[in-house]
Enzyme design. Sequence first.
Site, PDB file in Angstrom:
ATOM      1  N   TYR A 245      35.726 -37.132 -32.092  1.00  0.00           N
ATOM      2  CA  TYR A 245      36.207 -36.664 -30.722  1.00  0.00           C
ATOM      3  C   TYR A 245      35.130 -36.949 -29.693  1.00  0.00           C
ATOM      4  O   TYR A 245      34.129 -37.231 -30.095  1.00  0.00           O
ATOM      5  CB  TYR A 245      36.371 -35.133 -31.028  1.00  0.00           C
ATOM      6  CG  TYR A 245      35.083 -34.268 -31.384  1.00  0.00           C
ATOM      7  CD1 TYR A 245      34.267 -33.765 -30.337  1.00  0.00           C
ATOM      8  CD2 TYR A 245      34.832 -33.969 -32.565  1.00  0.00           C
ATOM      9  CE1 TYR A 245      33.130 -33.126 -30.782  1.00  0.00           C
ATOM     10  CE2 TYR A 245      33.854 -33.239 -32.876  1.00  0.00           C
ATOM     11  CZ  TYR A 245      33.058 -33.069 -32.171  1.00  0.00           C
ATOM     12  OH  TYR A 245      31.861 -32.276 -32.777  1.00  0.00           O
ATOM     13  N   HIS A 292      30.513 -38.640 -32.628  1.00  0.00           N
ATOM     14  CA  HIS A 292      30.662 -39.144 -31.014  1.00  0.00           C
ATOM     15  C   HIS A 292      30.380 -40.719 -31.338  1.00  0.00           C
ATOM     16  O   HIS A 292      29.445 -41.029 -31.895  1.00  0.00           O
ATOM     17  CB  HIS A 292      29.922 -38.568 -30.011  1.00  0.00           C
ATOM     18  CG  HIS A 292      29.918 -37.118 -30.056  1.00  0.00           C
ATOM     19  ND1 HIS A 292      31.078 -36.189 -29.856  1.00  0.00           N
ATOM     20  CD2 HIS A 292      28.945 -36.398 -29.794  1.00  0.00           C
ATOM     21  CE1 HIS A 292      31.014 -35.213 -29.869  1.00  0.00           C
ATOM     22  NE2 HIS A 292      29.586 -34.981 -29.829  1.00  0.00           N
TER      23      HIS A 292
END
Length: 317
Positions: A245, A292
Amino acid sequence: MVLNKLKPRRHRYAILLLSCTILMCVYFENSWKLLTQKYHVSEHIACVACAPKRKGTEWFFARYAPTVHLLLNSSNSMLSKDVSSWWTRLQKVKRNANYTTVVRNLFPLFPDQDPNRCRTCAVVGNSGNLLGSRYGPLIDSKDCVMRINKGPTEGFEEDVGSNTTHRILYPESVMDLDNSTHLVFFPFKILDIEWLISAFTTKDINETYMNVPSTINANKDKVMILHPEFMKYVHKNWTQFHGRYPSSGFLTVIFALHICDEVHVFGFGATKDGNWHHYFDKTLTPVANESHSGDIEYETIIRLHREKNLLMYKGWT
């Protein structure tokens, strides 16, 4: 004689045309009102109207979606199947809580918020490249100053400024705010929303996947909750599903693109020595991790800068 006869006739035609025009305007105005009441079109149009008018390349407009839901509220809280599926996969802590029930308890507590349009915005990240930059006065000159997580100002005013209008937080990064600052809450999991409710009511949640404060000092009338649809949109359109995400910093940059006429980005990227660490500590952080894709995010910000959709300040680098 012929001319004299034509003049009254022309007047009659003009009056008839004007009358028809007025009747059509009234008809369409009433029809539009009925349409917006029935299908809630006015809410969607208002969202489009408040979005900044962007210029960009084909690359930019293949990614930018001005009508995406930015903030969660009582009228848009139902998640589509694909958004719900994507968001559910982020859950580190498994919960039996029902999303619909949790959200039902959310909005009587916090007012529905629409993102305010800002003319100029400073998005202030936490990179060590801010040290010695003396960007403080420039940052404070912006209409909106968005700070991410616990990035402090005290003791760093010369480089990072002192004004804060929006503070980006989630339970694991929570800090107390003054009464004038918007708490922009990023819910990465349903437990985050439960924590937010608890922090302003029962104060009985003090653990997620780590220990967290059970409460927060903040103005509940200035709480803004990022929509999971927006989070998925950034992951899909802007990071192309790299990482699990998007980071809170990158989400904030794209959020600013949607509500600000001018976006000025500070405190992202490495220092002049190529190190990645916060300006308030020297602990080195990897550019990318299992959650990430920091390199993709940074490259995207640089391209947005090159295409003049935002202005990136690199500090000492």
